[in-house]
Design a protein around this motif. Structure first.
Motif, mmCIF file in Angstrom:
data_model
loop_
_atom_site.group_PDB
_atom_site.id
_atom_site.type_symbol
_atom_site.label_atom_id
_atom_site.label_comp_id
_atom_site.label_asym_id
_atom_site.label_seq_id
_atom_site.Cartn_x
_atom_site.Cartn_y
_atom_site.Cartn_z
ATOM 1 N N LEU A 14 0.820 -1.216 0.000
ATOM 2 C CA LEU A 14 0.000 0.000 0.000
ATOM 3 C C LEU A 14 0.857 1.271 0.000
ATOM 4 O O LEU A 14 0.458 2.287 -0.577
ATOM 5 C CB LEU A 14 -0.926 -0.008 1.214
ATOM 6 N N ARG A 23 -2.954 6.318 -6.363
ATOM 7 C CA ARG A 23 -3.657 6.227 -5.073
ATOM 8 C C ARG A 23 -5.176 6.343 -5.256
ATOM 9 O O ARG A 23 -5.941 5.639 -4.601
ATOM 10 C CB ARG A 23 -3.152 7.315 -4.134
ATOM 11 N N ILE A 24 -5.578 7.248 -6.146
ATOM 12 C CA ILE A 24 -7.024 7.390 -6.397
ATOM 13 C C ILE A 24 -7.587 6.100 -6.988
ATOM 14 O O ILE A 24 -8.673 5.635 -6.615
ATOM 15 C CB ILE A 24 -7.281 8.591 -7.330
ATOM 16 N N THR A 27 -7.746 3.476 -4.299
ATOM 17 C CA THR A 27 -8.840 3.816 -3.378
ATOM 18 C C THR A 27 -10.184 3.403 -3.950
ATOM 19 O O THR A 27 -11.018 2.791 -3.260
ATOM 20 C CB THR A 27 -8.844 5.328 -3.085
ATOM 21 N N LEU A 30 -10.448 -0.387 -3.771
ATOM 22 C CA LEU A 30 -10.727 -0.868 -2.417
ATOM 23 C C LEU A 30 -12.187 -0.650 -2.041
ATOM 24 O O LEU A 30 -12.843 -1.543 -1.483
ATOM 25 C CB LEU A 30 -9.815 -0.151 -1.408
ATOM 26 N N LEU A 31 -12.698 0.542 -2.337
ATOM 27 C CA LEU A 31 -14.103 0.813 -2.017
ATOM 28 C C LEU A 31 -15.029 -0.122 -2.779
ATOM 29 O O LEU A 31 -16.034 -0.602 -2.235
ATOM 30 C CB LEU A 31 -14.426 2.274 -2.336
ATOM 31 N N GLY A 74 -10.741 -2.029 5.380
ATOM 32 C CA GLY A 74 -10.661 -1.072 4.288
ATOM 33 C C GLY A 74 -10.214 0.294 4.756
ATOM 34 O O GLY A 74 -9.420 0.973 4.076
ATOM 35 N N SER A 77 -6.492 0.242 5.466
ATOM 36 C CA SER A 77 -5.752 0.172 4.200
ATOM 37 C C SER A 77 -5.682 1.540 3.533
ATOM 38 O O SER A 77 -4.623 1.937 2.991
ATOM 39 C CB SER A 77 -6.434 -0.824 3.256
ATOM 40 N N LEU A 78 -6.778 2.301 3.581
ATOM 41 C CA LEU A 78 -6.761 3.640 2.994
ATOM 42 C C LEU A 78 -5.816 4.571 3.742
ATOM 43 O O LEU A 78 -5.145 5.418 3.126
ATOM 44 C CB LEU A 78 -8.185 4.208 2.982
ATOM 45 N N LEU A 81 -2.456 3.720 2.599
ATOM 46 C CA LEU A 81 -2.292 4.076 1.188
ATOM 47 C C LEU A 81 -1.992 5.558 1.032
ATOM 48 O O LEU A 81 -1.157 5.948 0.193
ATOM 49 C CB LEU A 81 -3.570 3.708 0.427
ATOM 50 N N TRP A 82 -2.638 6.401 1.828
ATOM 51 C CA TRP A 82 -2.458 7.845 1.702
ATOM 52 C C TRP A 82 -1.380 8.392 2.633
ATOM 53 O O TRP A 82 -1.314 9.586 2.873
ATOM 54 C CB TRP A 82 -3.774 8.556 1.963
#
Length: 385
Positions: A14, A23-24, A27, A30-31, A74, A77-78, A81-82
């Motif tokens: 990640l 990243r977008i 994201t 993942l959603l 989730g 993870s976000l 990721l960011w």
């Protein structure tokens, strides 16, 4: 060299996306995965379960727990990721090193665990009630035992978690609890015996709420079954509470479990009456009663020689047995048989006694009131007077 764990591999994966577009995209992916798997795939899998009771149970707590885990996973993870992973690690390290923050965190954690256990207990109450409505094999008694047992294990687990949050030595606590359990066991033998007997009754299922039973010398309708006692309502409107350890060591007669109850009643006929003819008339009269079931059919047997009649035993069955239905059936059978005997000229004699005087005294001789003495004994008695 230590091998990287799946969690470390996921963190590395990640944090490897440096560009904004990547990243977008991750994201959005993942959603999409969380939403589709948690709210589309899992419910469809639950709908595919054939057993309705199991389907309802899985669609309740288990499905919600799986969806919650997906949301938490989730979200974490976000954050990684960011680029918020180092921030989370810093906050965790500060909380670990600061004693005041540790105390505050433990307190908040304990409160959260307690209220979570309370909320789950409330949910379990509704879940078990709904499961009982969907599962015919689950009785009211088993429903209560299942609920209490689940709540006991739930709050016990919550207590262990809270003790773990406060770094309590569970080993020493368990040793102390063992000695305390021995003392309490000796002091409350009858209560523990009733508790164990309550669990035995749950699995053996000799009766359930609403059954007409006789336990020892007590007879009535079962109105309540707990893990400690069984409550009956007798036919005088009184409530009888029997400890479960007394229930388990006494004979239990359940008149409702089979759904049929055989009733016996006696009727006497004159010695001059043909027993076979009286038997057929009685069977026809009983069969005409709507309170009596056709199968098994009613039966009548010559039972014994009475003082002034031949005694016939009538046997007939009723369904859905309750005390009012039994009394109603007995009343209907007695009325019907008496009317049938009267129509057929079959006599139901009064109790009679035959008197015979001694042979050496001349026996008994009946004369008019104003005539000579009835027998020698009476004449002798008058002479003595």
């Amino acid at each position: 060299m230590l091998q990287a764990t799946p969690v470390d591999a996921a963190r590395s994966f990640l944090t490897g996306f440096d560009t904004l577009g990547a990243r977008i995209g991750v994201t959005a992916l993942l959603l999409l995965v969380v939403a589709s798997f948690g709210w589309l795939v899992l419910p469809r899998l639950v709908e595919g379960i054939q057993d309705s009771a199991l389907q309802w149970a899985v669609s309740g707590a288990i499905l919600r727990a799986a969806q919650l885990l997906l949301l938490v996973g989730g979200g974490l993870s976000l954050l990684y990721l960011w680029g918020f992973g180092p921030t989370l690690a810093t906050i965790s390290e500060e909380v670990t090193n600061d004693s005041e923050l540790q105390t505050l965190g433990r307190t908040l954690g304990s409160v959260v665990v307690f209220f979570a256990a309370y909320a789950v207990a409330r949910y379990l109450s509704n879940a078990v009630a709904n499961l009982s409505r969907h599962a015919d094999w689950l009785t009211d008694h088993q429903e209560e035992i299942l609920l209490r047992t689940a709540q006991l294990f739930l709050f016990g687990f919550a207590g262990v978690v809270i003790l773990g949050i406060w770094d309590t030595n569970l080993g020493g606590l368990l040793v102390g609890a063992g000695f305390l359990g021995i003392v309490v066991g000796f002091a409350a033998r009858q209560t523990l015996g009733s508790l164990i007997a309550g669990f035995v009754l749950m699995f053996s299922r000799p009766f359930t709420i609403g059954d007409w039973v006789e336990i020892g010398g007590e007879e009535g309708i079962v109105t309540d079954i707990t893990i400690f006692h069984t409550r009956l309502e007798n036919f005088d409107g009184e409530f009888v509470i029997i400890p479960n350890d007394r229930v388990s060591d006494r004979p239990i007669t359940n008149r409702s479990q089979k759904g049929l109850l055989r009733i016996r009643a006696d009727v006497s006929v004159d010695y001059e009456t043909d027993p076979d003819r009286a038997k057929q008339v009685a069977i026809e009269a009983i069969s005409n009663c709507s309170e009596v079931v056709d199968a098994p059919p009613p039966q009548v047997f010559p039972k014994e020689f009475g003082d002034s009649a031949v005694v016939l035993e009538m046997r007939f069955w009723i369904d859905h047995p309750t005390p009012p239905r039994k009394w109603k059936a007995v009343s209907a059978v007695v009325t019907s048989v008496k009317s049938a005997f009267e129509d057929e000229g079959i006599k139901i004699p009064f109790p009679q006694r035959e008197l015979t005087g001694r042979a050496e005294a001349g026996g008994f001789h009946v004369h008019d009131r104003d005539g000579p003495a009835a027998n020698a004994g009476e004449a002798e008695a008058r002479g003595n007077d």
